[in-house]
Write an enzyme that holds these catalytic residues in place. Structure first.
Site, PDB file in Angstrom:
ATOM      1  CG  HIS A  61     -75.182 -79.940  23.345  1.00 47.59           C
ATOM      2  ND1 HIS A  61     -76.519 -80.149  23.112  1.00 47.59           N
ATOM      3  CD2 HIS A  61     -74.834 -78.873  22.588  1.00 47.59           C
ATOM      4  CE1 HIS A  61     -76.960 -79.249  22.252  1.00 47.59           C
ATOM      5  NE2 HIS A  61     -75.956 -78.470  21.913  1.00 47.59           N
ATOM      6  CE  LYS A  71     -76.190 -85.569  28.180  1.00 47.88           C
ATOM      7  NZ  LYS A  71     -76.026 -84.708  26.998  1.00 47.88           N
ATOM      8  CE1 TYR A 131     -80.808 -84.244  27.789  1.00 48.16           C
ATOM      9  CE2 TYR A 131     -82.515 -84.522  26.133  1.00 48.16           C
ATOM     10  CZ  TYR A 131     -81.653 -83.705  26.859  1.00 48.16           C
ATOM     11  OH  TYR A 131     -81.642 -82.349  26.625  1.00 48.16           O
ATOM     12  CG  ASP A 169     -76.067 -76.620  19.166  1.00 48.23           C
ATOM     13  OD1 ASP A 169     -75.583 -76.371  20.286  1.00 48.23           O
ATOM     14  OD2 ASP A 169     -77.001 -77.419  18.999  1.00 48.23           O
TER      15      ASP A 169
END
Length: 182
Positions: A61, A71, A131, A169
């Site tokens: 992603h 991140k 995250y 996904d």
């Protein structure tokens, strides 16, 4: 905090100081002042957590610029294989992937700069994953790359018949057809 370079510009493996005794352990996962002194100057705006079971693969992603996100990721419980792919066209590591095992035992964090696709596979019975992001989620800018793209040849550490992947996904395009603007 120990900082280890990865060979990818601005992609860092971090090991926070951990203080353990008979009760368990304590670690400081983020301290803005210490990060700035270490040259990591992201202004984090959003924290996320996910829970997954063995065999789950999430990713790959990313968000298009200007909504891209750096991140800071870590595992709170369990073990994962964390995977990033460099999408920065002018980078010497463009199109290459980097993998790092993150677990509650090793206490490692991965500092992922903007311009990377990100994903992970769950290697333990369950995982709690955290995250911090330096930009807010923007659904319209969300993109992805197919996790089993033959050109990337990522070894996720999960047998094919045990992989659990979302329809979303599964539907991502291969790397060569993916849209990115970094």
């Amino acid at each position: 905090m120990e900082i280890r370079e990865t060979g990818f510009e601005d992609l860092l493996v971090l090991k926070p100081s951990r203080f353990a005794d008979s009760r368990g352990f304590f670690l400081e996962s983020y301290n803005r002042e210490r990060f700035i002194k270490a040259g990591i100057e992201n202004d984090f705006k959003q924290d996320n957590y996910s829970s997954s079971q063995y065999g789950v693969i999430r990713g790959l992603h990313y968000q298009l610029a200007p909504y891209s996100q750096a991140k800071l990721v870590q595992v709170l419980k369990g073990k994962i294989l964390d995977v990033v792919v460099d999408l920065r066209k002018d980078s010497p590591t463009f199109g290459k992937s980097f993998c790092q095992e993150l677990s509650e035992e090793n206490g490692l964090q991965l500092m992922i700069p903007r311009g990377f696709a990100h994903g992970f596979s769950v290697l333990s019975p369950e995982v709690l994953f955290s995250y911090k992001c330096d930009n807010l989620y923007n659904k319209a800018a969300e993109r992805g790359i197919k996790y089993n793209d033959a050109d990337l040849a990522i070894a996720w550490g999960i047998p094919e018949n045990k992989i659990v992947i979302s329809d979303k996904d599964e539907g991502h395009p291969p790397f060569k057809d993916a849209e990115y603007n970094f």
